[in-house]
Scaffold this active site. Structure first.
Site, PDB file in Angstrom:
ATOM      1  N   GLY A  16       0.849  -1.198   0.000  1.00  0.00           N
ATOM      2  CA  GLY A  16       0.000   0.000   0.000  1.00  0.00           C
ATOM      3  C   GLY A  16       0.880   1.242   0.000  1.00  0.00           C
ATOM      4  CG  LEU A  17      -0.580   4.781  -2.060  1.00  0.00           C
ATOM      5  CD1 LEU A  17      -1.831   5.655  -2.126  1.00  0.00           C
ATOM      6  CD2 LEU A  17       0.485   5.300  -3.020  1.00  0.00           C
ATOM      7  N   GLY A  19       1.863   5.788   4.297  1.00  0.00           N
ATOM      8  CA  GLY A  19       0.801   6.364   5.128  1.00  0.00           C
ATOM      9  C   GLY A  19      -0.529   5.640   5.038  1.00  0.00           C
ATOM     10  CB  SER A  20      -1.774   2.831   2.973  1.00  0.00           C
ATOM     11  OG  SER A  20      -0.709   1.922   3.147  1.00  0.00           O
ATOM     12  N   GLY A  21      -1.190   2.698   6.234  1.00  0.00           N
ATOM     13  CA  GLY A  21      -1.462   1.983   7.484  1.00  0.00           C
ATOM     14  C   GLY A  21      -0.745   0.644   7.585  1.00  0.00           C
ATOM     15  CE  LYS A  22       3.628   0.202   3.294  1.00  0.00           C
ATOM     16  NZ  LYS A  22       3.232   1.615   3.153  1.00  0.00           N
ATOM     17  CB  SER A  90       5.762  -4.330  -2.528  1.00  0.00           C
ATOM     18  OG  SER A  90       4.880  -4.401  -1.444  1.00  0.00           O
TER      19      SER A  90
HETATM   20  N1  LIG Z   1      10.753   8.362  -2.679  1.00  0.00           N
HETATM   21  C1  LIG Z   1      10.128   7.639  -1.749  1.00  0.00           C
HETATM   22  N2  LIG Z   1       9.023   6.922  -2.100  1.00  0.00           N
HETATM   23  C2  LIG Z   1       8.394   6.186  -1.152  1.00  0.00           C
HETATM   24  N3  LIG Z   1       8.771   6.098   0.140  1.00  0.00           N
HETATM   25  C3  LIG Z   1       9.855   6.803   0.535  1.00  0.00           C
HETATM   26  C4  LIG Z   1      10.567   7.603  -0.394  1.00  0.00           C
HETATM   27  N4  LIG Z   1      11.611   8.180   0.261  1.00  0.00           N
HETATM   28  C5  LIG Z   1      11.530   7.785   1.534  1.00  0.00           C
HETATM   29  N5  LIG Z   1      10.497   6.946   1.704  1.00  0.00           N
HETATM   30  C6  LIG Z   1      10.181   6.248   2.974  1.00  0.00           C
HETATM   31  O1  LIG Z   1      10.484   4.885   2.734  1.00  0.00           O
HETATM   32  C7  LIG Z   1       9.382   4.046   3.036  1.00  0.00           C
HETATM   33  C8  LIG Z   1       9.063   3.108   1.883  1.00  0.00           C
HETATM   34  O2  LIG Z   1      10.034   2.122   1.795  1.00  0.00           O
HETATM   35  P1  LIG Z   1       9.678   0.692   1.186  1.00  0.00           P
HETATM   36  O3  LIG Z   1      10.873  -0.151   1.424  1.00  0.00           O
HETATM   37  O4  LIG Z   1       8.398   0.208   1.749  1.00  0.00           O
HETATM   38  O5  LIG Z   1       9.488   1.033  -0.357  1.00  0.00           O
HETATM   39  S1  LIG Z   1       9.530   0.047  -1.614  1.00  0.00           S
HETATM   40  O6  LIG Z   1       8.727  -1.143  -1.305  1.00  0.00           O
HETATM   41  O7  LIG Z   1      10.939  -0.288  -1.850  1.00  0.00           O
HETATM   42  O8  LIG Z   1       8.964   0.815  -2.733  1.00  0.00           O
HETATM   43  C9  LIG Z   1       8.204   4.947   3.276  1.00  0.00           C
HETATM   44  O9  LIG Z   1       7.669   4.482   4.490  1.00  0.00           O
HETATM   45  P2  LIG Z   1       6.126   4.178   4.719  1.00  0.00           P
HETATM   46  O10 LIG Z   1       5.561   5.535   4.877  1.00  0.00           O
HETATM   47  O11 LIG Z   1       6.137   3.391   6.011  1.00  0.00           O
HETATM   48  O12 LIG Z   1       5.556   3.404   3.578  1.00  0.00           O
HETATM   49  C10 LIG Z   1       8.757   6.351   3.410  1.00  0.00           C
HETATM   50  O13 LIG Z   1       8.781   6.734   4.743  1.00  0.00           O
HETATM   51  N1  LIG Z   2      -7.633   1.739   9.963  1.00  0.00           N
HETATM   52  C1  LIG Z   2      -6.375   2.167  10.070  1.00  0.00           C
HETATM   53  N2  LIG Z   2      -5.363   1.303   9.867  1.00  0.00           N
HETATM   54  C2  LIG Z   2      -4.077   1.715   9.961  1.00  0.00           C
HETATM   55  N3  LIG Z   2      -3.678   2.981  10.258  1.00  0.00           N
HETATM   56  C3  LIG Z   2      -4.669   3.885  10.473  1.00  0.00           C
HETATM   57  C4  LIG Z   2      -6.031   3.515  10.380  1.00  0.00           C
HETATM   58  N4  LIG Z   2      -6.779   4.618  10.625  1.00  0.00           N
HETATM   59  C5  LIG Z   2      -5.910   5.622  10.871  1.00  0.00           C
HETATM   60  N5  LIG Z   2      -4.632   5.183  10.797  1.00  0.00           N
HETATM   61  C6  LIG Z   2      -3.422   6.029  11.002  1.00  0.00           C
HETATM   62  O1  LIG Z   2      -2.780   6.195   9.737  1.00  0.00           O
HETATM   63  C7  LIG Z   2      -1.375   6.269   9.920  1.00  0.00           C
HETATM   64  C8  LIG Z   2      -0.733   5.182   9.071  1.00  0.00           C
HETATM   65  O2  LIG Z   2       0.668   5.263   9.192  1.00  0.00           O
HETATM   66  P1  LIG Z   2       1.607   4.015   8.990  1.00  0.00           P
HETATM   67  O3  LIG Z   2       1.064   2.816   9.692  1.00  0.00           O
HETATM   68  O4  LIG Z   2       2.998   4.460   9.338  1.00  0.00           O
HETATM   69  O5  LIG Z   2       1.481   3.772   7.401  1.00  0.00           O
HETATM   70  P2  LIG Z   2       2.513   3.116   6.399  1.00  0.00           P
HETATM   71  O6  LIG Z   2       3.330   2.110   7.155  1.00  0.00           O
HETATM   72  O7  LIG Z   2       1.661   2.488   5.329  1.00  0.00           O
HETATM   73  O8  LIG Z   2       3.352   4.238   5.867  1.00  0.00           O
HETATM   74  C9  LIG Z   2      -1.097   6.097  11.401  1.00  0.00           C
HETATM   75  O9  LIG Z   2      -0.955   7.373  11.987  1.00  0.00           O
HETATM   76  C10 LIG Z   2      -2.374   5.416  11.917  1.00  0.00           C
HETATM   77  O10 LIG Z   2      -2.648   5.717  13.263  1.00  0.00           O
END
Ligand SMILES: Nc1ncnc2c1ncn2[C@@H]1O[C@H](COP(=O)(O)OS(=O)(=O)O)[C@@H](OP(=O)(O)O)[C@H]1O
Ligand SMILES: Nc1ncnc2c1ncn2[C@@H]1O[C@H](COP(=O)(O)OP(=O)(O)O)[C@@H](O)[C@H]1O
Length: 181
Positions: A16-17, A19-22, A90
């Site tokens: 997932g994107l 900030g999606s909640g992974k 991913s």
């Molecule tokens: N350019 C760019 N695009 C996306 N994400 C970025 C980037 N630069 C830094 N970050 C931070 O790295 C986290 C994503 O890393 P991943 O290993 O999950 O990415 S990937 O699967 O290799 O595409 C991602 O974390 P999550 O927010 O937890 O998804 C970001 O915090």
């Molecule tokens: N149903 C939900 N599932 C997961 N996260 C949620 C949900 N609703 C709100 N959130 C909030 O959204 C944010 C997701 O961040 P994060 O888990 O770090 O996402 P990711 O790992 O995909 O980048 C957190 O601040 C979390 O508290």
């Protein structure tokens, strides 16, 4: 204590994107499974990219290498009977197919955290969307680098309309029968 011989080791793969909640959901699932005495390990991009994959960036080649290494590590764990919970963007079909190929389709539970871009951006947990919009962060997923939603995930979590405990409830209902022997 449940021994690893008494569970079916699978990889539970969150995609997932940003900030999606992974991470939130993967951590919570890990907690719930440990409480139920499953042997499991959490592989999250936050820690993996600070350690074993600290040499990698975010262009297509490095993202693929990131996922290749994580998939190989995941395979080693499931071969010893440990359940793996992985949380990585991913972003493309190609990258997820590589992971499925390494891990084996039957051992791979694909969980799509389906939170729309506008919600992820409004959460902006790490302030990265703002930087990406300002052009200070290149190749950011969903803004200037592609995210292809999975077409056939085993389970979709609508983490915008359901809260964390509802999502975990749905996930446990789906996952437990597949890992409990
Ligand atoms: N350019 C760019 N695009 C996306 N994400 C970025 C980037 N630069 C830094 N970050 C931070 O790295 C986290 C994503 O890393 P991943 O290993 O999950 O990415 S990937 O699967 O290799 O595409 C991602 O974390 P999550 O927010 O937890 O998804 C970001 O915090
Ligand atoms: N149903 C939900 N599932 C997961 N996260 C949620 C949900 N609703 C709100 N959130 C909030 O959204 C944010 C997701 O961040 P994060 O888990 O770090 O996402 P990711 O790992 O995909 O980048 C957190 O601040 C979390 O508290």
């Amino acid at each position: 204590m449940k021994k690893n011989q008494q569970q079916k080791a699978k990889v539970i793969w969150f995609t997932g994107l940003s900030g999606s909640g992974k991470s939130t959901l993967a951590n919570e699932l890990n907690k719930k499974l440990l409480e139920k005495s499953f042997l499991c390990v959490l592989l999250d991009s936050d820690s993996i990219r600070k350690g074993i994959n600290r040499d990698l960036g975010y262009d297509e080649h490095d993202r693929k290498e990131n996922i290749r290494r994580v998939s190989e590590i995941s395979k080693l764990f499931i071969d010893t009977g440990v359940i793996v919970i992985s949380a990585f963007i991913s972003p493309t079909k190609d990258i997820r197919n590589l992971s499925k190929k390494i891990i084996g389709k039957n051992n791979f539970i694909e969980v799509f955290v389906n939170t729309p871009l506008n919600i992820c951006e409004s959460r902006d947990v790490k302030g990265l969307y703002k930087k990406a919009r300002e052009g200070k962060l290149k190749k950011f997923t969903g803004i200037s680098s592609p995210f292809e939603p999975p077409l056939d995930p085993q389970i979709v979590l609508n983490a915008d309309s359901k809260n964390v405990s509802e999502c975990i409830g749905d996930l446990l209902k789906f996952v437990l029968p597949q890992i409990d022997s």
